[in-house]
Scaffold this active site. Structure first.
Site, PDB file in Angstrom:
ATOM      1  N   ILE A  63       0.896  -1.164   0.000  1.00  0.00           N
ATOM      2  CA  ILE A  63       0.000   0.000   0.000  1.00  0.00           C
ATOM      3  C   ILE A  63       0.928   1.205   0.000  1.00  0.00           C
ATOM      4  O   ILE A  63       1.888   1.268   0.765  1.00  0.00           O
ATOM      5  CB  ILE A  63      -0.948  -0.012   1.233  1.00  0.00           C
ATOM      6  CG1 ILE A  63      -1.833   1.240   1.290  1.00  0.00           C
ATOM      7  CG2 ILE A  63      -0.205  -0.184   2.540  1.00  0.00           C
ATOM      8  CD1 ILE A  63      -2.887   1.191   2.432  1.00  0.00           C
ATOM      9  N   SER A  64       0.681   2.175  -0.883  1.00  0.00           N
ATOM     10  CA  SER A  64       1.586   3.312  -1.022  1.00  0.00           C
ATOM     11  C   SER A  64       1.570   4.195   0.226  1.00  0.00           C
ATOM     12  O   SER A  64       0.597   4.227   0.972  1.00  0.00           O
ATOM     13  CB  SER A  64       1.191   4.167  -2.219  1.00  0.00           C
ATOM     14  OG  SER A  64       1.162   3.397  -3.388  1.00  0.00           O
ATOM     15  N   GLN A  65       2.650   4.941   0.369  1.00  0.00           N
ATOM     16  CA  GLN A  65       2.787   5.962   1.414  1.00  0.00           C
ATOM     17  C   GLN A  65       1.633   6.979   1.251  1.00  0.00           C
ATOM     18  O   GLN A  65       1.273   7.326   0.123  1.00  0.00           O
ATOM     19  CB  GLN A  65       4.140   6.607   1.134  1.00  0.00           C
ATOM     20  CG  GLN A  65       4.586   7.720   1.962  1.00  0.00           C
ATOM     21  CD  GLN A  65       5.802   8.380   1.290  1.00  0.00           C
ATOM     22  OE1 GLN A  65       6.180   8.063   0.158  1.00  0.00           O
ATOM     23  NE2 GLN A  65       6.388   9.316   1.990  1.00  0.00           N
TER      24      GLN A  65
END
Ligand code: SAH
Length: 215
Positions: A63-65
């Site tokens: 999951i992206s930042q």
């Protein structure tokens, strides 16, 4: 999460990670202040859900930042009611943020388990504006095209041509392009009067876009 209040953690995330780095789109800030990011990460990692980092979601994916989710959402310049295609459902967080901004989101994922987890989570949250499908997203979703916006949250060697074809007039497509898990640039393609215009934006690092028009 330990005794941390998720709502407070979210507001702090918005203030310290997003506003302070130049995210100004009110729709993005508002959606990210509301979407419960801790529900999109594995239980063991919940205490880190609002930290300034990407997190593993299993199957070699992440999951992206939060800042990257916000930046991409802002670059999309969405308006309420926009029809958005997302390639790379992953945890489902980016799709939920776009839905929170009032978009109808078609989101495609190739890994069966990630797709299924996202389906359950969207149902549990009562998110009716998100339509998840399992398939190779580099081919887009011809039966639902054209789209106002297309966002690819995995990095490919080039912009997949089916996605450009499925972009509506006035549309915007956003995709990380470059090497495998290194040296990628966010590329934004606009379609105006039948012509496409390409801009190179920030340097980013995303997991691989795997498929007929990917790696
Ligand atoms: N947007 C996600 C993060 C995605 S990580 C989130 O908010 O959590 C990238 C995802 O793209 C991975 O889950 C990976 O399996 C998926 N993916 C890679 N290639 C794909 C393809 N061709 N079609 C659909 N999904 C793909």
């Amino acid at each position: 999460m330990r005794s941390v209040d998720p709502k407070r953690s979210r507001l702090r995330m918005v203030r310290e990670q997003l506003e302070s780095r130049g995210i100004t789109d009110a729709g993005v800030l508002d959606a990210m202040a509301r979407v419960p990011r801790h529900l999109f990460v594995q239980e063991a990692l919940r205490a880190q859900a609002y930290e300034d980092t990407s997190l593993p979601i299993g199957y070699g994916q992440t999951i992206s930042q939060p800042y990257i989710v916000a930046l991409m959402s802002q670059y999309l310049e969405v308006q309420k009611g926009a029809r958005v295609l997302e390639i790379g459902t992953g945890s489902g967080y980016q799709a939920a943020v776009l839905a929170g901004m009032g978009c109808t989101v078609f989101t495609l994922e190739r890994v069966r388990e990630l797709h299924q987890n996202a389906v359950h989570l969207f149902r549990h949250m009562g998110l009716s504006g998100v339509h998840p499908e399992r398939r190779d997203g580099t081919l887009g979703m011809p039966e639902a095209a054209p789209f106002d916006r297309i966002i690819v949250t995995a990095g490919g060697p080039e912009v997949p041509s089916p996605l450009v074809d499925q972009l509506d007039e006035g549309g915007i497509l956003l995709i990380p392009v470059g090497g495998k898990r290194r040296a990628q640039r966010l590329v934004r393609v606009r379609k105006e009067n039948g012509r496409t215009f390409r801009e190179e934006l920030d340097s980013v690092v995303f997991v691989d876009l795997v498929g007929s028009h990917g790696w």
